[in-house]
Write an enzyme that holds these catalytic residues in place. Structure first.
Site, mmCIF file in Angstrom:
data_model
loop_
_atom_site.group_PDB
_atom_site.id
_atom_site.type_symbol
_atom_site.label_atom_id
_atom_site.label_comp_id
_atom_site.label_asym_id
_atom_site.label_seq_id
_atom_site.Cartn_x
_atom_site.Cartn_y
_atom_site.Cartn_z
ATOM 1 N N HIS A 126 -25.284 -36.004 -65.577
ATOM 2 C CA HIS A 126 -26.323 -37.040 -65.640
ATOM 3 C C HIS A 126 -27.056 -36.861 -66.969
ATOM 4 C CE1 HIS A 126 -30.198 -38.940 -64.570
ATOM 5 N NE2 HIS A 126 -29.598 -39.496 -63.529
ATOM 6 N N ASP A 203 -27.860 -28.362 -62.171
ATOM 7 C CA ASP A 203 -28.542 -29.602 -61.797
ATOM 8 C C ASP A 203 -28.143 -29.880 -60.352
ATOM 9 O OD1 ASP A 203 -28.994 -32.222 -61.123
ATOM 10 O OD2 ASP A 203 -28.252 -33.072 -62.995
ATOM 11 N N GLN A 206 -28.026 -33.802 -56.675
ATOM 12 C CA GLN A 206 -27.186 -34.348 -55.592
ATOM 13 C C GLN A 206 -26.587 -33.223 -54.752
ATOM 14 O OE1 GLN A 206 -27.037 -37.595 -55.122
ATOM 15 N NE2 GLN A 206 -27.841 -38.312 -57.073
ATOM 16 N N LYS A 229 -34.716 -37.510 -53.268
ATOM 17 C CA LYS A 229 -33.338 -37.787 -52.842
ATOM 18 C C LYS A 229 -33.036 -37.138 -51.493
ATOM 19 C CE LYS A 229 -31.696 -38.022 -57.596
ATOM 20 N NZ LYS A 229 -31.446 -39.442 -57.834
ATOM 21 N N CYS A 369 -26.528 -43.405 -65.326
ATOM 22 C CA CYS A 369 -27.035 -42.359 -66.243
ATOM 23 C C CYS A 369 -25.951 -41.324 -66.513
ATOM 24 C CB CYS A 369 -28.282 -41.679 -65.690
ATOM 25 S SG CYS A 369 -29.648 -42.798 -65.449
HETATM 26 N N1 PMP Z 1 -29.100 -35.250 -62.005
HETATM 27 C C1 PMP Z 1 -28.410 -35.975 -61.127
HETATM 28 C C2 PMP Z 1 -27.002 -35.574 -60.783
HETATM 29 C C3 PMP Z 1 -29.010 -37.088 -60.533
HETATM 30 O O1 PMP Z 1 -28.333 -37.812 -59.652
HETATM 31 C C4 PMP Z 1 -30.343 -37.420 -60.878
HETATM 32 C C5 PMP Z 1 -31.024 -38.634 -60.297
HETATM 33 N N2 PMP Z 1 -30.245 -39.789 -60.334
HETATM 34 C C6 PMP Z 1 -31.020 -36.606 -61.785
HETATM 35 C C7 PMP Z 1 -30.361 -35.529 -62.325
HETATM 36 C C8 PMP Z 1 -32.427 -36.877 -62.176
HETATM 37 O O2 PMP Z 1 -33.270 -36.709 -61.073
HETATM 38 P P1 PMP Z 1 -34.789 -37.173 -61.146
HETATM 39 O O3 PMP Z 1 -34.771 -38.583 -61.674
HETATM 40 O O4 PMP Z 1 -35.264 -37.082 -59.735
HETATM 41 O O5 PMP Z 1 -35.485 -36.234 -62.074
#
Ligand code: PMP
Length: 411
Positions: A126, A203, A206, A229, A369
């Site tokens: 991401h 990270d 998910q 999430k 993203c």
């Molecule tokens: N990493 C991953 C794999 C994600 O899916 C997301 C959220 N879509 C993020 C990072 C960023 O998370 P947040 O917007 O809650 O900071």
């Protein structure tokens, strides 16, 4: 192993947002990888804090502040045990995964990464786990290297021993891909990274949502995740990091709460985790995240995982039966988390999502993203249906019917 099952129909009654019509149809919510819905227990915890205990933490010598501080710190302890931390002090509250990664790339990175050093990430990341490292590379002269992916969106690890060198200072990788659903072999890469002395950050945005995480078992140094999430509120998340690592790191932001003594020329810092929590924190958010963990624990992560696995298998069967659908991501259910990333013939993913929305079905369309992952497949976007504990086979049937409609329009 427990054989407990969950009843999604009963569970969804706990989620007020799911009980509504959208565009004249009962809502089908399949955008859980973007953010999950919130159960009544979390909404009640937020309301109870603001109605009964609203006060600042760690400061006031009065009853409300004491109550707020106890609830806030109890939530930290719940988050700590959620990921298998050694002690609550290893949990730093952040705005979410993004801020947790930026905290490490800045507070640790700027003091430990030099010109010519290497940062290893993957093309599956991401943007939250790419851009902070690009900023660090720009500021230090370090070099970014990438783990590539195969045609099922899985890391290619044959050349891992070449990618890891004695200049590798940090390996930053996702537990589960939000774009393709790939469950990554984090433990294996972490072990190899430690052999060359690199720091391993995961990270877990998910990951901690769907998988019972134990950071000791994964053998990593930092794990970042978001409350929103996993049934919690927005604006709250956590960084878990080893205590000795947090102790050795410089502060991330300066301000109230993170100091020990303030002098004219220089100051000293509070102990971890407070050293990293400058300013008034998201107290309600932290309490809400604790309530979300209580909720998920009561349902049971094993039961949630089993439900998601069964529903994903059903969804893969139904969605792939729609003519023109191409599914991206691992073929094996073992390696595939609870989402389906797909295209349908020549229909633009935004058109797919718009037509589904007119039927009351919420999915995500775009690059998620994860532009590097999209580029690997030569596409700019996919549609993504992502599953959580309250989704049912009916939801998947509605999705498949909606996709048949898309197909008939674009055929
Ligand atoms: N990493 C991953 C794999 C994600 O899916 C997301 C959220 N879509 C993020 C990072 C960023 O998370 P947040 O917007 O809650 O900071």
């Amino acid at each position: 192993m427990t054989t407990a099952t969950l009843d999604p129909v009963r569970i969804r009654r706990e989620f007020p947002t799911l009980d509504q019509s959208v565009n004249g149809h009962p809502l089908v919510y399949l955008d859980n990888a973007a953010t999950s819905q919130k159960p009544r227990a979390v909404l009640d915890a937020l309301g109870a804090y603001y109605e009964n205990d609203n006060s600042n933490v760690h400061r006031g010598i009065h009853e409300l502040s004491r109550r707020a501080t106890v609830a806030y710190e109890e939530s930290r302890a719940k988050v700590a045990s959620w990921v298998g931390a050694t002690e609550p002090a290893e949990i730093v509250w952040t705005r979410g995964t993004t801020e947790a990664i930026n905290l490490v790339s800045t507070a640790w990175g700027l003091n430990n990464v030099r010109e010519g050093d290497e940062i290893l990430i993957s093309v599956l990341e991401h943007h939250s786990n790419i851009i902070p490292w690009q900023l660090l590379a720009q500021r230090t002269g370090a070099v970014i290297k990438y783990i590539e992916i195969d045609d099922q969106g899985r890391w290619v690890l044959e050349d891992l021993s070449d990618l890891l060198t004695d200049r590798t200072k940090v390996v930053a990788i996702s537990h589960v891909s939000n774009a393709l659903g790939t469950v990554n072999p984090v433990k294996e890469v972490a072990a190899a990274a430690h052999e060359v002395g690199a720091l391993v950050l995961v990270d877990g945005a998910q990951g901690a949502v769907h998988i019972k995480v134990n950071v000791q078992d994964l053998g990593v140094d930092c794990y970042a995740f978001s409350g929103h999430k996993m049934c919690g509120p927005t604006g709250i998340g956590a960084l878990w990091a080893r205590r000795d690592l947090l102790d050795s790191m410089e502060p991330y932001q300066g301000g109230g709460e993170m100091i020990h003594l303030v002098e004219r020329e220089m100051s000293t810092w509070a102990k971890v985790p407070h050293k990293f929590e400058a300013g008034t924190p998201n107290i309600a958010g932290a309490i809400g995240m604790g309530a979300a963990i209580d909720f998920l624990s009561e349902v049971g992560m094993d039961a949630i995982a089993r439900h998601e696995r069964d529903l994903l298998a059903y969804a893969l069967e139904r969605v792939s039966a729609v003519g023109g659908v191409r599914i991206y991501g691992p073929e094996s259910l073992e390696e595939h988390s609870a989402l389906i990333s797909f295209t349908l013939g020549d229909a633009h993913p935004h058109d797919i999502a718009t037509i589904l929305d007119s039927e009351g079905i919420a999915v995500r369309a775009g690059h998620h993203c994860a532009q590097l992952a999209m580029k690997h497949f030569g596409i700019s976007a996919t549609a993504r249906a992502s599953i959580y504990l309250y989704n049912t086979e009916d939801d998947i049937d509605r999705l498949a019917e909606g996709l048949e409609q898309v197909r008939s329009i674009f055929a």
